[in-house]
Scaffold this motif. Sequence first.
Motif, PDB file in Angstrom:
ATOM      1  N   THR A  98       0.861  -1.181   0.000  1.00 35.37           N
ATOM      2  CA  THR A  98       0.000   0.000   0.000  1.00 35.37           C
ATOM      3  C   THR A  98       0.898   1.232   0.000  1.00 35.37           C
ATOM      4  O   THR A  98       2.101   1.129   0.265  1.00 35.37           O
ATOM      5  CB  THR A  98      -0.894   0.027   1.252  1.00 35.37           C
ATOM      6  OG1 THR A  98      -0.057   0.062   2.425  1.00 35.37           O
ATOM      7  CG2 THR A  98      -1.798  -1.200   1.319  1.00 35.37           C
ATOM      8  N   PRO A  99       0.366   2.403  -0.262  1.00 36.51           N
ATOM      9  CA  PRO A  99       1.215   3.594  -0.255  1.00 36.51           C
ATOM     10  C   PRO A  99       1.937   3.837   1.060  1.00 36.51           C
ATOM     11  O   PRO A  99       3.059   4.346   1.071  1.00 36.51           O
ATOM     12  CB  PRO A  99       0.226   4.721  -0.556  1.00 36.51           C
ATOM     13  CG  PRO A  99      -0.838   4.073  -1.385  1.00 36.51           C
ATOM     14  CD  PRO A  99      -0.992   2.701  -0.776  1.00 36.51           C
ATOM     15  N   ASP A 100       1.317   3.456   2.196  1.00 37.79           N
ATOM     16  CA  ASP A 100       2.000   3.689   3.474  1.00 37.79           C
ATOM     17  C   ASP A 100       2.857   2.504   3.903  1.00 37.79           C
ATOM     18  O   ASP A 100       3.671   2.614   4.825  1.00 37.79           O
ATOM     19  CB  ASP A 100       0.997   4.047   4.569  1.00 37.79           C
ATOM     20  CG  ASP A 100       0.085   2.896   4.926  1.00 37.79           C
ATOM     21  OD1 ASP A 100      -0.344   2.178   4.003  1.00 37.79           O
ATOM     22  OD2 ASP A 100      -0.196   2.710   6.116  1.00 37.79           O
ATOM     23  N   VAL A 101       2.713   1.334   3.220  1.00 38.17           N
ATOM     24  CA  VAL A 101       3.591   0.184   3.436  1.00 38.17           C
ATOM     25  C   VAL A 101       3.933  -0.404   2.055  1.00 38.17           C
ATOM     26  O   VAL A 101       3.531  -1.517   1.724  1.00 38.17           O
ATOM     27  CB  VAL A 101       2.932  -0.895   4.321  1.00 38.17           C
ATOM     28  CG1 VAL A 101       3.981  -1.921   4.787  1.00 38.17           C
ATOM     29  CG2 VAL A 101       2.238  -0.303   5.524  1.00 38.17           C
ATOM     30  N   PRO A 102       4.671   0.339   1.252  1.00 41.64           N
ATOM     31  CA  PRO A 102       4.887  -0.093  -0.136  1.00 41.64           C
ATOM     32  C   PRO A 102       5.998  -1.117  -0.317  1.00 41.64           C
ATOM     33  O   PRO A 102       6.035  -1.834  -1.315  1.00 41.64           O
ATOM     34  CB  PRO A 102       5.273   1.215  -0.846  1.00 41.64           C
ATOM     35  CG  PRO A 102       5.948   2.016   0.216  1.00 41.64           C
ATOM     36  CD  PRO A 102       5.227   1.677   1.503  1.00 41.64           C
ATOM     37  N   GLU A 103       6.916  -1.216   0.663  1.00 38.86           N
ATOM     38  CA  GLU A 103       8.123  -2.023   0.472  1.00 38.86           C
ATOM     39  C   GLU A 103       8.071  -3.366   1.166  1.00 38.86           C
ATOM     40  O   GLU A 103       8.431  -4.394   0.595  1.00 38.86           O
ATOM     41  CB  GLU A 103       9.342  -1.233   0.973  1.00 38.86           C
ATOM     42  CG  GLU A 103      10.670  -1.953   0.835  1.00 38.86           C
ATOM     43  CD  GLU A 103      11.163  -2.058  -0.597  1.00 38.86           C
ATOM     44  OE1 GLU A 103      11.862  -3.030  -0.923  1.00 38.86           O
ATOM     45  OE2 GLU A 103      10.825  -1.159  -1.401  1.00 38.86           O
ATOM     46  N   VAL A 104       7.608  -3.406   2.402  1.00 40.28           N
ATOM     47  CA  VAL A 104       7.712  -4.627   3.210  1.00 40.28           C
ATOM     48  C   VAL A 104       6.416  -4.902   3.980  1.00 40.28           C
ATOM     49  O   VAL A 104       6.367  -4.810   5.204  1.00 40.28           O
ATOM     50  CB  VAL A 104       8.904  -4.539   4.182  1.00 40.28           C
ATOM     51  CG1 VAL A 104      10.211  -4.703   3.448  1.00 40.28           C
ATOM     52  CG2 VAL A 104       8.898  -3.208   4.940  1.00 40.28           C
ATOM     53  N   PRO A 105       5.338  -5.276   3.306  1.00 42.12           N
ATOM     54  CA  PRO A 105       4.075  -5.513   4.011  1.00 42.12           C
ATOM     55  C   PRO A 105       3.990  -6.862   4.710  1.00 42.12           C
ATOM     56  O   PRO A 105       3.082  -7.091   5.494  1.00 42.12           O
ATOM     57  CB  PRO A 105       3.035  -5.423   2.897  1.00 42.12           C
ATOM     58  CG  PRO A 105       3.771  -5.863   1.662  1.00 42.12           C
ATOM     59  CD  PRO A 105       5.174  -5.363   1.833  1.00 42.12           C
ATOM     60  N   ASN A 106       4.956  -7.775   4.419  1.00 40.94           N
ATOM     61  CA  ASN A 106       4.872  -9.131   4.950  1.00 40.94           C
ATOM     62  C   ASN A 106       6.200  -9.576   5.568  1.00 40.94           C
ATOM     63  O   ASN A 106       7.239  -8.939   5.387  1.00 40.94           O
ATOM     64  CB  ASN A 106       4.473 -10.099   3.828  1.00 40.94           C
ATOM     65  CG  ASN A 106       3.124  -9.753   3.223  1.00 40.94           C
ATOM     66  OD1 ASN A 106       2.118  -9.700   3.922  1.00 40.94           O
ATOM     67  ND2 ASN A 106       3.112  -9.497   1.920  1.00 40.94           N
ATOM     68  N   PHE A 107       6.142 -10.707   6.273  1.00 43.81           N
ATOM     69  CA  PHE A 107       7.338 -11.273   6.904  1.00 43.81           C
ATOM     70  C   PHE A 107       8.403 -11.606   5.855  1.00 43.81           C
ATOM     71  O   PHE A 107       8.101 -11.955   4.716  1.00 43.81           O
ATOM     72  CB  PHE A 107       6.981 -12.560   7.653  1.00 43.81           C
ATOM     73  CG  PHE A 107       6.509 -12.359   9.061  1.00 43.81           C
ATOM     74  CD1 PHE A 107       7.346 -12.631  10.132  1.00 43.81           C
ATOM     75  CD2 PHE A 107       5.224 -11.911   9.326  1.00 43.81           C
ATOM     76  CE1 PHE A 107       6.911 -12.463  11.437  1.00 43.81           C
ATOM     77  CE2 PHE A 107       4.774 -11.739  10.628  1.00 43.81           C
ATOM     78  CZ  PHE A 107       5.626 -12.016  11.690  1.00 43.81           C
ATOM     79  N   TRP A 108       9.667 -11.525   6.278  1.00 45.54           N
ATOM     80  CA  TRP A 108      10.791 -12.004   5.487  1.00 45.54           C
ATOM     81  C   TRP A 108      11.519 -13.036   6.339  1.00 45.54           C
ATOM     82  O   TRP A 108      11.617 -12.882   7.563  1.00 45.54           O
ATOM     83  CB  TRP A 108      11.724 -10.853   5.148  1.00 45.54           C
ATOM     84  CG  TRP A 108      12.687 -11.149   4.049  1.00 45.54           C
ATOM     85  CD1 TRP A 108      14.033 -11.379   4.150  1.00 45.54           C
ATOM     86  CD2 TRP A 108      12.390 -11.235   2.643  1.00 45.54           C
ATOM     87  NE1 TRP A 108      14.583 -11.603   2.917  1.00 45.54           N
ATOM     88  CE2 TRP A 108      13.600 -11.527   1.967  1.00 45.54           C
ATOM     89  CE3 TRP A 108      11.221 -11.108   1.905  1.00 45.54           C
ATOM     90  CZ2 TRP A 108      13.658 -11.682   0.586  1.00 45.54           C
ATOM     91  CZ3 TRP A 108      11.286 -11.267   0.530  1.00 45.54           C
ATOM     92  CH2 TRP A 108      12.490 -11.541  -0.113  1.00 45.54           C
ATOM     93  N   VAL A 109      12.005 -14.098   5.732  1.00 38.81           N
ATOM     94  CA  VAL A 109      12.628 -15.185   6.476  1.00 38.81           C
ATOM     95  C   VAL A 109      14.127 -15.220   6.186  1.00 38.81           C
ATOM     96  O   VAL A 109      14.551 -15.361   5.037  1.00 38.81           O
ATOM     97  CB  VAL A 109      11.997 -16.547   6.114  1.00 38.81           C
ATOM     98  CG1 VAL A 109      12.685 -17.672   6.884  1.00 38.81           C
ATOM     99  CG2 VAL A 109      10.502 -16.534   6.433  1.00 38.81           C
TER     100      VAL A 109
END
Length: 543
Positions: A98-109
Amino acid sequence: MVPSPEVLISGAGPVGLAAALVLTQNGVPVRIIDKAATHWDIGQRGSGITPRTLEAYQFLGLLYQIKARGGPLQDMLRYNEDGTPQAPHKLVQEFEPTPDVPEVPNFWVLGQDAYCEILRNNLKELGVIVEYRTELVDFVQDETGVTTVLKLEEGKKDESVRVKYLVGSDGGRGATRKLAGVQFIGESQRDFSMVIGEVELTGLDRDHWHEWRIGYSGFMARAVIEDESKTLFSITAYGVDNQRAITNLEYLNDHVEKVAKNQGVRITKIVSLGEWKLNVRVADKFQVGRVFLAGDAGHVHSPAGGQGMNSGFQDAVNLGWKLALVCKGRSVTSLLETYNEERQPVIREMLNLTVSIFNKNVEGRRKDVESERPSSVRQLGVNYRWSSIVLDELLTGELVLDSALEPTSAYGSDSPVRLRAGDRAPDANALVDSKTGVQTRLFEIFKVIHHTVIVFDLALATGVSKIVAGYPGDAIRTVIVQPTGENAAAVSGVLVDTMGHAARAYDVDTGVKVVVIRPDGVVGALLKTNSGVEKYFSKIFAI
């Protein structure tokens, strides 16, 4: 000449390394030690990195190094009691950018050994090397500093080191908390235990997490994503004789065959295994004078939901920028008291959350059902709305909240009714420099080394600049954000909010004219006036 350290950090895991990096980037000399013989290879433990922690990596300038390794959270492939697979499912709900979470909206492992290596390498580039075989064994503090006693490797005399502050990130069994006399409140729950670690394994694909359950017995395996090996897996086994499973490969394989119904899954080599028991404890305070606790030194809990390492990392970032200002003489020592004030409620709520998820998981194993993780585990709602150093001029009164606002919760909401001071600062992309035409986003401006002042009302820009000029020049960065239009384009250096994302994220239509973002990516102030800028910074700076 190498400057004398002003902060000693005991414990060189991810939390200690993060604290060292925040301080070093801020120009504060540090010394970081660990009693281990070398950096410990701990593989995938604590491997789930939340979006909130990924944002902290962004402010440290390390996000793209983290994303270059590891990968997204894999789907879970569960098996029926007869060994047949069910349909894959998500462990945590996935969200679109989303515009306020454009880069990392989910977990990274990414395994702890991998991201600790990244942190160590970046510290090394700044001239800081972790000192192994060095253990904190005692300290005495007074009004001006802490005198520590360090036990060095065998054959060397103990060393006395004088520093301004001591940060204990040496884990739940570390010396710092014990030496500080801090109580560790909680209990060990011994009715459920597991074997965890890494093995070389054949018979499973690397695209899923795999889990088999038979009542309280079971087995789970997931590939070590960042490793090029095609056999290395992180495993969890429960319902076994733990001590026997740790050392006896044949016994462990008998258990795997029993629960997996001989699906060709076989462990060929034990790399590292250990016993895990649920331990839920929190320090009654995270500060004793000039001594601070961060990460597992201050709180231990269930790994369910992937909150532990992430909470510790955010401890380090919250404490780091405050320590930096005080060490540099820019803030009074009372600023450091807000570390405990802000982090204790978050940690206590996190403990309740992780215990709840863990209990549902255990109950799910008994009933053979899957429990869902709430979206709050992304930590984007974690906030400090109650903090004494945040300022919200949109409140109806000093202690009276708008009736439209939801009750305060340390884990908050991913989508609050409106943004509040103390909340996570939203990102906003599609910002274009009116002079250069270069496109940027707010998260490329936010850094752990400075506050960021965003001015949305051009008429207030001159007044804000005069106020900010009274503080150290490298401590605050000011940016002007304006909507698309001829007036904005005519002002050199303005960031044009071409899509209106920044204005929406910061609720400009409700009267917000100036926003102050802290070095840890938290909204320090939502303001309607120039005077609010000075009022906010009077709580931060001693100038």
